[in-house]
Write an enzyme that holds these catalytic residues in place. Structure first.
Site, short mmCIF file in Angstrom:
data_model
loop_
_atom_site.label_atom_id
_atom_site.label_comp_id
_atom_site.label_asym_id
_atom_site.label_seq_id
_atom_site.Cartn_x
_atom_site.Cartn_y
_atom_site.Cartn_z
N CYS A 357 0.82 -1.23 0.00
CA CYS A 357 0.00 0.00 0.00
C CYS A 357 0.84 1.27 0.00
O CYS A 357 0.34 2.33 -0.36
CB CYS A 357 -0.89 0.06 1.24
SG CYS A 357 -1.88 -1.38 1.54
O1 KQY Z 1 -4.24 1.16 0.96
C1 KQY Z 1 -4.46 1.19 2.14
N1 KQY Z 1 -4.48 0.10 2.78
C2 KQY Z 1 -4.69 2.51 2.77
C3 KQY Z 1 -5.38 2.52 4.08
C4 KQY Z 1 -5.62 3.93 4.53
C5 KQY Z 1 -5.85 4.04 5.94
C6 KQY Z 1 -5.95 5.45 6.42
N2 KQY Z 1 -5.75 5.49 7.82
#
Ligand code: KQY
Length: 367
Positions: A357
């Site tokens: 991510c």
């Molecule tokens: O891609 C992702 N797992 C992003 C998660 C965002 C979380 C924001 N606190």
């Protein structure tokens, strides 16, 4: 940089390569948001530096840092890493840095999807998100790549995985969620993926990882390791709510045929024991619009599937769990030419995602 509005990657002969194809580089964003990262992001920054360093062993890494964090990022990151000042709302490069596509002449272009913090005012995770939404275009400009303007379609990079040969994996939970493109039918969403990623087969998994606050991005549950092969996050514990979720995905994968007509080889990647946030960790998180972003005891969406495929390494999360070693060995077998680097990632997980991510690959221009 040319902003392309009147045509699509499919029409122009561009496709999104698989992550396992050669990379020119990788983009990351330096974390600092105090309602995402505990204690102002201090520990998260250490983990990001370690991850960036591992990727930089075999590809050029660019880290975007806010004006406030620029000097700190420059001091903490190895010299070989390029640090550029760029404003941001948070640090999820996968989701709002460009998705890159390439053609058979080795030309690279970016796609600038719309980003609304994983669901906008419906069920998004923060407001505003304007700086994140502006990053894809700025990065294409910086890297001298033309960019497809597709801001009217909401999509995050973590919600798609491709094999580079015409197949795309997504989850229904995410792509059909109300906060993204509620005006579009499933068929119309498929059409956007066909035209922008140049894929012909879309495999819809029903769901992702329990408690994944992105509406269950595919990159936490299932990933291509090669054309025709995937890893699936798995637990044998039938008491765990994740069991039925992973089983439902397995059923779809077992029935699926990819764009080349192949049956998929599915490798089960064990999940760690449930990882829950502690009271102490919650104390380190600021409120977001007067609301806590986490509560003590809350289960986090931990998964080893959230790894990054670098040119010579697999950079994967570890959680201090007995399954760390098992997952590492499975990935080593699946990627025999790459060194597996496992990095303790609890401080990233607390932010709501993991190594995949926070990274976005740029494919290589060499054919
Ligand atoms: O891609 C992702 N797992 C992003 C998660 C965002 C979380 C924001 N606190």
């Amino acid at each position: 940089m040319r902003i392309i509005k009147d045509t699509t990657p499919l029409a122009d002969g561009f496709r999104m390569p698989g992550e396992f194809e050669p990379h020119e580089g990788c983009i990351m964003i330096f974390p600092e948001r105090s309602d995402s990262w505990q204690y102002g992001g201090y520990a998260a920054r250490k983990a990001f530096v370690e991850i960036a360093g591992a990727i930089a062993e075999s590809e050029k890494v660019t880290v975007c840092a806010s004006a406030k964090q620029y000097d700190n990022a420059r001091a903490l990151l190895p010299e070989a890493i390029r640090v550029v000042e760029m404003s941001n709302n948070d640090a999820w490069a996968r989701d709002y840095c460009p998705t890159f596509v390439t053609n058979d002449k080795g030309v690279i272009r970016g796609i600038d999807w719309g980003f609304n913090a994983w669901g906008g005012l419906e069920d998004g995770l923060y407001f505003p998100w304007d700086k994140d939404n502006a990053m894809a275009r700025k990065l294409c400009d910086l890297m001298d790549k033309d960019v497809y303007d597709h801001r009217d379609f909401i999509l995050e990079g973590g919600s798609i995985h491709v094999d580079g040969e015409g197949t795309c994996l997504v989850t229904e939970a995410c792509l059909l969620s109300k906060g993204r493109n509620p005006q579009l039918s499933r068929e119309q969403i498929e059409q956007q993926l066909r035209e922008y990623l140049n894929v012909s087969t879309i495999i819809w998994l029903p769901c992702g990882i329990y408690q994944d606050e992105t509406n269950e991005h595919v990159d936490n549950i299932c990933a291509f390791t090669a054309p025709g092969e995937v890893v699936l996050a798995w637990t044998d514990n039938q008491e765990d709510v994740q069991y039925e979720m992973s089983l439902a995905c397995l059923r779809v994968l077992e029935q699926a045929r990819d764009a080349k007509g192949r049956k998929l080889k599915v490798h089960k990647l064990p999940l760690p024991e449930p990882v829950c946030i502690t009271k102490e960790e919650c104390k380190g998180l600021d409120l977001c619009w007067d609301e806590p972003t986490r509560v003590p005891g809350e289960r986090l969406a931990a998964s080893y599937v959230n790894f990054y495929i670098a040119n010579k390494h697999i950079v994967m999360p570890g959680f201090g769990d007995p399954a760390d070693e098992k997952a590492k060995n499975i990935l080593q077998e699946l990627f025999p030419t790459r060194e597996i680097v496992q990095i303790y990632a609890r401080d990233i997980l607390i932010g709501g995602g993991n190594i995949h991510c926070i990274t976005q690959q740029i494919p290589s221009e060499r054919l």
